[in-house]
Design an enzyme around this catalytic site. Structure first.
Site, PDB file in Angstrom:
ATOM      1  N   HIS A 102     -17.441   2.281   0.373  1.00  0.00           N
ATOM      2  CA  HIS A 102     -17.002   1.048   1.053  1.00  0.00           C
ATOM      3  C   HIS A 102     -17.420   1.077   2.525  1.00  0.00           C
ATOM      4  O   HIS A 102     -17.434   2.141   3.163  1.00  0.00           O
ATOM      5  CB  HIS A 102     -15.471   0.915   0.945  1.00  0.00           C
ATOM      6  CG  HIS A 102     -14.946  -0.399   1.410  1.00  0.00           C
ATOM      7  ND1 HIS A 102     -14.288  -0.555   2.610  1.00  0.00           N
ATOM      8  CD2 HIS A 102     -15.010  -1.625   0.843  1.00  0.00           C
ATOM      9  CE1 HIS A 102     -13.957  -1.836   2.751  1.00  0.00           C
ATOM     10  NE2 HIS A 102     -14.380  -2.506   1.693  1.00  0.00           N
TER      11      HIS A 102
ATOM     12  N   ASP B  17      -4.494  -0.951  -1.780  1.00  0.00           N
ATOM     13  CA  ASP B  17      -5.800  -0.838  -1.143  1.00  0.00           C
ATOM     14  C   ASP B  17      -6.736  -0.287  -2.231  1.00  0.00           C
ATOM     15  O   ASP B  17      -6.410   0.715  -2.881  1.00  0.00           O
ATOM     16  CB  ASP B  17      -5.663   0.143   0.036  1.00  0.00           C
ATOM     17  CG  ASP B  17      -6.585  -0.144   1.193  1.00  0.00           C
ATOM     18  OD1 ASP B  17      -6.837  -1.338   1.496  1.00  0.00           O
ATOM     19  OD2 ASP B  17      -7.056   0.834   1.828  1.00  0.00           O
TER      20      ASP B  17
ATOM     21  N   LYS C 111      -6.845  -5.219  -3.003  1.00  0.00           N
ATOM     22  CA  LYS C 111      -7.595  -5.778  -1.873  1.00  0.00           C
ATOM     23  C   LYS C 111      -8.550  -4.730  -1.321  1.00  0.00           C
ATOM     24  O   LYS C 111      -8.346  -3.529  -1.511  1.00  0.00           O
ATOM     25  CB  LYS C 111      -6.620  -6.247  -0.785  1.00  0.00           C
ATOM     26  CG  LYS C 111      -5.767  -5.106  -0.250  1.00  0.00           C
ATOM     27  CD  LYS C 111      -4.731  -5.579   0.732  1.00  0.00           C
ATOM     28  CE  LYS C 111      -3.905  -4.439   1.266  1.00  0.00           C
ATOM     29  NZ  LYS C 111      -4.664  -3.368   1.945  1.00  0.00           N
TER      30      LYS C 111
ATOM     31  N   HIS D 131     -10.645   0.300  -2.819  1.00  0.00           N
ATOM     32  CA  HIS D 131     -12.025   0.264  -2.344  1.00  0.00           C
ATOM     33  C   HIS D 131     -13.011   0.841  -3.362  1.00  0.00           C
ATOM     34  O   HIS D 131     -12.719   1.874  -3.979  1.00  0.00           O
ATOM     35  CB  HIS D 131     -12.162   1.095  -1.060  1.00  0.00           C
ATOM     36  CG  HIS D 131     -11.310   0.623   0.080  1.00  0.00           C
ATOM     37  ND1 HIS D 131     -11.348  -0.677   0.545  1.00  0.00           N
ATOM     38  CD2 HIS D 131     -10.411   1.287   0.870  1.00  0.00           C
ATOM     39  CE1 HIS D 131     -10.506  -0.783   1.576  1.00  0.00           C
ATOM     40  NE2 HIS D 131      -9.917   0.368   1.781  1.00  0.00           N
TER      41      HIS D 131
ATOM     42  N   CYS E 115      -2.075  -2.633   7.621  1.00  0.00           N
ATOM     43  CA  CYS E 115      -1.928  -3.560   6.487  1.00  0.00           C
ATOM     44  C   CYS E 115      -0.611  -4.333   6.502  1.00  0.00           C
ATOM     45  O   CYS E 115      -0.578  -5.501   6.112  1.00  0.00           O
ATOM     46  CB  CYS E 115      -2.160  -2.816   5.179  1.00  0.00           C
ATOM     47  SG  CYS E 115      -3.894  -2.321   5.027  1.00  0.00           S
TER      48      CYS E 115
ATOM     49  N   ASP F 169       0.797  -1.241   0.000  1.00  0.00           N
ATOM     50  CA  ASP F 169       0.000   0.000   0.000  1.00  0.00           C
ATOM     51  C   ASP F 169       0.829   1.291   0.000  1.00  0.00           C
ATOM     52  O   ASP F 169       0.497   2.244   0.724  1.00  0.00           O
ATOM     53  CB  ASP F 169      -0.962   0.011   1.200  1.00  0.00           C
ATOM     54  CG  ASP F 169      -1.992  -1.114   1.154  1.00  0.00           C
ATOM     55  OD1 ASP F 169      -1.923  -1.947   0.227  1.00  0.00           O
ATOM     56  OD2 ASP F 169      -2.851  -1.165   2.060  1.00  0.00           O
TER      57      ASP F 169
HETATM   58  C1  VGL Z   1      -4.780   0.679   5.672  1.00  0.00           C
HETATM   59  C2  VGL Z   1      -6.415   1.510   7.043  1.00  0.00           C
HETATM   60  C3  VGL Z   1      -7.358   1.361   6.050  1.00  0.00           C
HETATM   61  C4  VGL Z   1      -3.342   0.328   5.494  1.00  0.00           C
HETATM   62  C5  VGL Z   1      -5.699   0.510   4.663  1.00  0.00           C
HETATM   63  O1  VGL Z   1      -2.856   0.266   4.337  1.00  0.00           O
HETATM   64  O2  VGL Z   1      -2.657   0.115   6.528  1.00  0.00           O
HETATM   65  N1  VGL Z   1      -5.150   1.169   6.858  1.00  0.00           N
HETATM   66  N2  VGL Z   1      -6.991   0.846   4.867  1.00  0.00           N
HETATM   67 ZN    ZN Z   2      -8.420   0.781   3.305  1.00  0.00          ZN
END
Ligand code: VGL
Ligand code: ZN
Length: 213
Positions: free
Chosen positions: A60, A54, A114, A56, A159, A16
């Protein structure tokens, strides 16, 4: 301590490193972009690189904006348990969801997206938050003969940690490269993530532990 040379059966998992988690992003992590040059320097040592994003849909269920009366960083009960609610972030196809422009990983072989099921979050690159729905990454890595993974990116306590814990549970030897990660750190989440990871056998490493040419 002797330096680690990543083996041919090791993979770097870059979690991410997206605009949304860097300065100016919708869910900016302090110092998020600082991981980019560190990851770029590590990457040439790895024969196998997987990137995660990430990803969405708008609206979401992890977004506070879809829960009446809730603010970001509060929680809500979902069918799979308690979910932290976030600002709208990393919506599919937006600039916020794009990888950081300076991330230079020309040899990466797979980008795994994801969090695309509207009703289920997925911090982990392996398994969604219902703890049933697989992303396919475990099978991909195993079919490619990968035995060890090094996890880097954003955010350490969400994540990255969930990805590392699931990697470990799936039987991969797992290291998190601490200085190649940055954390959200809310309500002690960073310390909790490290103690859980270390209790499960995740190795806490630094990029200086790797032999980098
Ligand atoms: C993440 C919160 C929501 C991350 C992703 O990449 O750590 N944290 N979505
Ligand atoms: Zn997220």
């Amino acid at each position: 301590m002797s330096l680690i040379t990543p083996a041919p059966d090791a993979a770097l998992i870059v979690v991410d490193v997206q605009n949304g988690f860097c300065d100016g992003g919708n869910l900016a992590v302090a110092g998020g972009a600082q991981v980019v040059p560190i990851i770029n320097r590590m990457a040439p040592e790895f024969a196998n690189i997987v990137i995660t994003q990430d990803w969405h849909p708008a609206g979401h269920s992890s977004f506070a904006s879809v829960h009446a009366g809730k603010a970001p960083f509060e929680t809500a009960e979902m069918f799979y348990g308690t979910q932290v609610l976030w600002p709208d972030h990393c919506v599919q196809g937006t600039h916020d969801a794009a990888l950081h422009a300076d991330l230079h990983l020309p040899t990466a072989q797979l980008i795994i997206r994801k969090g695309f099921h509207a009703g289920i979050d997925s911090y982990s690159a392996f398994m969604e938050a219902d703890r049933k729905t697989q992303t396919g990454l475990e099978a991909y890595l195993k079919q490619r003969g990968i035995r060890r993974v090094y996890v880097v990116g954003l955010a350490t306590d969400f994540c990255v940690a969930w990805t590392a814990l699931d990697a470990c549970a799936a039987g991969f030897e797992t290291s998190v490269i601490e200085d190649a990660c940055r954390a959200i750190n809310m309500n002690g989440s960073l310390a909790a993530a490290w103690s859980q990871m270390q209790a499960q056998g995740v190795v806490r490493s630094q990029s200086s532990d790797l032999r980098l040419s």
